[in-house]
Design a protein around this motif. Structure first.
Motif, short mmCIF file in Angstrom:
data_model
loop_
_atom_site.label_atom_id
_atom_site.label_comp_id
_atom_site.label_asym_id
_atom_site.label_seq_id
_atom_site.Cartn_x
_atom_site.Cartn_y
_atom_site.Cartn_z
N VAL A 13 0.85 -1.19 0.00
CA VAL A 13 0.00 0.00 0.00
C VAL A 13 0.89 1.24 0.00
O VAL A 13 1.76 1.38 0.86
N LEU A 14 0.66 2.12 -0.97
CA LEU A 14 1.41 3.37 -1.07
C LEU A 14 0.44 4.54 -1.07
O LEU A 14 -0.52 4.55 -1.84
N GLY A 61 -6.91 16.39 -1.81
CA GLY A 61 -6.22 15.62 -2.84
C GLY A 61 -5.43 14.47 -2.25
O GLY A 61 -5.33 14.31 -1.04
N GLY A 62 -4.87 13.65 -3.12
CA GLY A 62 -4.06 12.51 -2.69
C GLY A 62 -4.27 11.31 -3.60
O GLY A 62 -5.14 11.31 -4.47
N LYS A 63 -3.46 10.30 -3.39
CA LYS A 63 -3.49 9.11 -4.24
C LYS A 63 -3.12 7.89 -3.40
O LYS A 63 -2.24 7.97 -2.56
N VAL A 68 -5.68 1.71 -8.23
CA VAL A 68 -5.35 3.10 -7.90
C VAL A 68 -6.62 3.87 -7.58
O VAL A 68 -7.64 3.70 -8.25
N SER A 69 -6.55 4.71 -6.56
CA SER A 69 -7.63 5.65 -6.29
C SER A 69 -7.01 7.04 -6.12
O SER A 69 -5.96 7.18 -5.50
N GLU A 70 -7.65 8.01 -6.74
CA GLU A 70 -7.16 9.39 -6.65
C GLU A 70 -8.27 10.26 -6.09
O GLU A 70 -9.43 10.15 -6.49
N CYS A 71 -7.89 11.13 -5.19
CA CYS A 71 -8.81 12.06 -4.55
C CYS A 71 -8.72 13.40 -5.28
O CYS A 71 -7.63 13.88 -5.56
N GLN A 106 -10.08 1.27 0.35
CA GLN A 106 -11.21 0.47 -0.13
C GLN A 106 -11.35 0.54 -1.64
O GLN A 106 -11.54 -0.48 -2.30
N ILE A 107 -11.24 1.75 -2.18
CA ILE A 107 -11.40 1.92 -3.63
C ILE A 107 -10.26 1.24 -4.38
O ILE A 107 -10.49 0.49 -5.34
#
Length: 85
Positions: free
Chosen positions: A16-17, A39-41, A57-60, A73-74
Motif C-alpha cells: 500500500v502506497l 487531494g491525494g493518491k 489506484v484511487s485518486e482524490c 477500499q477503492i
C-alpha cells in the motif's frame, strides 16, 4: 469483499502506497512542510501466492478531503477487479 489483512493472512503480498500533496510554509527558523488535506493518491499492489500481480489506484480530487480508509477500499476493489477479468 476481502480486506488487506485477510489477503495477507491468505498468503497474498499486499503493498500500500499513499501520497499527498505537500505545502511548504516559510516560518521563523526555516521552512515547514505540511501535508495538504485536499487531494491525494493511494496505490495497492497485490501479488498472489502463485506470482500474479494486480494494481489498483484511487485518486482524490483536489476539492475533496483525503481519507486513507476510503482510498484503501477503492484501490483494493480495483486491484481485486483486475483478477476477475
Amino acid at each position: 469483499m476481502n480486506t488487506i489483512a485477510q489477503l495477507r493472512r491468505s498468503g497474498y503480498k499486499v503493498r500500500v502506497l499513499h501520497s499527498r500533496p505537500k505545502m511548504f510554509t516559510q516560518k521563523i527558523g526555516g521552512v515547514m512542510t505540511e501535508y495538504n488535506p485536499k487531494g491525494g493518491k493511494t496505490i495497492i499492489e497485490i501479488t498472489t501466492p502463485d506470482g500474479k500481480n494486480s494494481i489498483g489506484v484511487s485518486e482524490c480530487s483536489e476539492k475533496d478531503s483525503w481519507n486513507r480508509r476510503l482510498g484503501n477500499q477503492i484501490a483494493l476493489g480495483r486491484a481485486m477487479e483486475n483478477f476477475r477479468v
